[in-house]
Design an enzyme around this catalytic site. Structure first.
Site, PDB file in Angstrom:
ATOM      1  N   SER A  32      -9.783   2.137   2.959  1.00  0.00           N
ATOM      2  CA  SER A  32      -8.894   2.900   2.118  1.00  0.00           C
ATOM      3  C   SER A  32      -7.896   2.045   1.344  1.00  0.00           C
ATOM      4  O   SER A  32      -7.287   2.528   0.393  1.00  0.00           O
ATOM      5  CB  SER A  32      -8.116   3.909   2.972  1.00  0.00           C
ATOM      6  OG  SER A  32      -7.258   3.239   3.882  1.00  0.00           O
ATOM      7  N   LYS A  84       0.863  -1.180   0.000  1.00  0.00           N
ATOM      8  CA  LYS A  84       0.000   0.000   0.000  1.00  0.00           C
ATOM      9  C   LYS A  84       0.902   1.233   0.000  1.00  0.00           C
ATOM     10  O   LYS A  84       1.946   1.247   0.684  1.00  0.00           O
ATOM     11  CB  LYS A  84      -0.887  -0.026   1.250  1.00  0.00           C
ATOM     12  CG  LYS A  84      -1.903   1.109   1.337  1.00  0.00           C
ATOM     13  CD  LYS A  84      -2.811   0.961   2.565  1.00  0.00           C
ATOM     14  CE  LYS A  84      -3.852   2.057   2.668  1.00  0.00           C
ATOM     15  NZ  LYS A  84      -4.747   1.909   3.838  1.00  0.00           N
ATOM     16  N   SER A  97     -10.038  -0.291   7.118  1.00  0.00           N
ATOM     17  CA  SER A  97      -9.474  -0.181   5.766  1.00  0.00           C
ATOM     18  C   SER A  97      -8.797  -1.417   5.211  1.00  0.00           C
ATOM     19  O   SER A  97      -8.431  -1.424   4.034  1.00  0.00           O
ATOM     20  CB  SER A  97      -8.494   0.982   5.709  1.00  0.00           C
ATOM     21  OG  SER A  97      -9.208   2.172   5.569  1.00  0.00           O
TER      22      SER A  97
HETATM   23  N1  GLN Z   1     -13.135   4.462   6.387  1.00  0.00           N
HETATM   24  C1  GLN Z   1     -12.578   4.899   7.639  1.00  0.00           C
HETATM   25  C2  GLN Z   1     -12.164   6.336   7.512  1.00  0.00           C
HETATM   26  O1  GLN Z   1     -12.434   6.912   6.528  1.00  0.00           O
HETATM   27  C3  GLN Z   1     -11.416   4.027   8.017  1.00  0.00           C
HETATM   28  C4  GLN Z   1     -10.216   4.293   7.215  1.00  0.00           C
HETATM   29  C5  GLN Z   1      -9.061   3.430   7.595  1.00  0.00           C
HETATM   30  O2  GLN Z   1      -9.212   2.399   8.234  1.00  0.00           O
HETATM   31  N2  GLN Z   1      -7.879   3.893   7.242  1.00  0.00           N
HETATM   32  O3  GLN Z   1     -11.575   6.891   8.376  1.00  0.00           O
END
Ligand code: GLN
Length: 486
Positions: free
Chosen positions: A153, A78, A177
């Site tokens: 994400s 990532k 995410s």
């Molecule tokens: N979707 C969540 C957010 O927008 C979690 C994102 C994540 O786990 N990095 O914060």
């Protein structure tokens, strides 16, 4: 069996038996990336030259008798993990010009294990999002249906693995995410216990919640790679000094006697029927396998979304203050003075979702509101952790859906942040409590994959992986590949 549908274990054995070289393996997957990435947009950077050199080095160490189990196995990282000499964008214009001067611990540990990375995957900007639509590099598409999101994400990692462009990829999980995108593309993904994997060199979003993990088709694949990532790191003050189990060896732990709790709060309102049905069928499989299934309740858990959207923005507003246009990253053209430099660099370098989070975070930490919001959220966070602690005196693992429904169309929620935030309602609790959790594929709603979530007590990764593995020996959802990528 073709190379791209082989498991990590099969690839490791094929390399060891000399059926193919690491260079051949890297070429095979680089070809697939070249062929399919233009449609998926799963990669921000493909590091073909570096990967082929690393693969040649892996072959050389094998020839010299120095190979480990994973030597020559290809993956992707990532784009939140710093990679020395290679752009690390975090999905943001702010870091579009940033070449990391060092490797994250996750990256250096994987490299030391002989793992070869082929590129850096697309992601929501600074890991803020659930759909990969906040990336500066544009949305990632779901290999099961290109008009839909892959989740976020870690959506680039998810799409790359689901389309078998790489056998596995790293991800990070602050509020879901790893698990939510794994669910939306039909693969497995594990977020370990907070502190299990080093955060050094992983660009910070919300430091008390961020945790690195792995995404791959099966729990067995995850077991192979988690062992190579995990462990104490003196460079991360929240890293836990505790031995790393042999996750692969422990996959065979029998399921009989396992006590599973079905989380009452997450099986009702808000859950789409097609997802709920698949999760209930998966629970039946566990019952058949000899697990004891009971109901558990965590009454404070429904408060996790509002709690998270105070705590996470608060931490992000502090973490992202380092991006000031001075030291590294994006700098605006022709600043009038220092203030203009700060303001325009941040206004132009950060996208709208990141700016929204920074503003919310700054607000909840401000003198007049700190007690009302931030402190209150921290209290609720402890109550949520208490709920889990109580539940784990009755059961070994908690089961629930990963996301309320399958992958949604690109554009469907992007203008409505609250609806978007609610997609993480089932995943955020584990982050607030620092617990390990994973998602595994458990069937389809129409043509779209559905994920089952497993949540365990601290440092129960091994138990969780073996429970997931037991399910995957009975089912074949994890080996399904979208037709166009078979
Ligand atoms: N979707 C969540 C957010 O927008 C979690 C994102 C994540 O786990 N990095 O914060």
């Amino acid at each position: 069996m073709s190379l791209h549908t082989a498991s990590i274990g099969e690839l490791a054995r094929g390399l060891a038996a000399g059926q193919y070289s690491a260079v051949e393996l890297a070429r095979h997957f680089l070809d697939r990336i070249g062929r399919f990435n233009p449609a998926l947009n799963a990669f921000v950077t493909v590091t073909a030259d570096e990967a082929l050199a690393a693969a040649a080095a892996a072959d050389a160490s094998r020839a010299a008798g120095r190979a480990g189990v994973l030597t020559g196995v290809p993956i992707a990282h990532k784009d939140i993990f710093c990679t020395q000499g290679v752009k690390t964008s975090c999905g943001s214009r702010m870091l579009d010009n940033f070449i990391a001067p060092y490797d994250a611990t996750v990256v250096s540990r994987m490299a030391a294990a002989g793992v070869v990375y082929l590129g850096k995957t697309n992601m929501d900007e600074f890991a803020m999002g659930s759909s990969n639509e906040t990336s500066w590099y544009g949305p990632v598409r779901n290999p099961w249906d290109p008009s839909r999101v892959p989740g976020g994400s870690s959506g680039g990692s998810a799409a790359a693995v689901a389309g078998r462009l790489v056998p596995a990829a790293t991800g990070t999980d602050t509020g879901g995410s790893i698990r939510q995108p794994a669910a939306l593309v039909g693969i497995s993904g594990i977020k370990p216990t907070y502190g299990r994997v080093s955060r050094y060199g992983m660009i910070a979003f919300a430091s008390s919640l961020d945790q690195a993990g792995i995404m791959a088709p099966s729990a067995e694949d995850c077991a192979y790679l988690l062992g190579a990532m995990a462990g104490f790191d003196p460079r991360d003050s929240t890293s836990v000094d505790r031995p790393v189990p042999d996750y692969v060896a422990e996959l065979a732990t029998p399921l009989a006697g396992l006590r599973i709790g079905v989380l009452r709060e997450f099986m009702g309102e808000g859950l789409e029927a097609g997802t709920g049905d698949r999760v209930r069928e998966a629970i039946d499989v566990y019952r058949r396998l000899g697990a004891t299934v009971v109901d558990v309740s965590c009454p404070k858990l429904p408060l996790s979304v509002p709690t998270y959207y105070v705590v996470a923005p608060a931490e992000c507003s502090s973490n992202l203050s380092r991006f000031d246009g001075v030291r590294f990253g994006y700098r605006c053209e022709n600043p009038r003075d220092l203030l203009d430099l700060y303001q325009r660099s941040r206004a132009e370098g950060f996208g709208p979702e990141v700016q929204r989070r920074i503003m919310t975070g700054t607000y909840v930490l401000s003198a007049g509101y700190y007690d009302a919001y931030y402190l209150q959220a921290q209290k609720v966070r402890s109550l949520i952790a208490d709920d889990f602690r109580r539940a784990f005196t009755e059961v070994d693992l908690i089961l629930c859906p990963t996301a309320p429904g399958p992958a949604f169309p690109i554009g469907a929620k992007v203008d409505d942040p609250v609806t978007m935030y609610l997609n993480d309602i089932y995943t955020i609790g584990a982050n607030l409590a620092g617990l390990p959790a994973m998602s595994i594929p458990c069937g389809f709603d129409g043509a779209l994959p559905v994920g089952l979530q497993l949540i365990g007590p601290h440092f129960s990764e091994s138990r969780m992986l073996s429970a997931a593995h037991a399910y995957q020996r009975e089912t074949d959802w994890h080996v399904r590949v979208p037709a166009a990528y078979a």
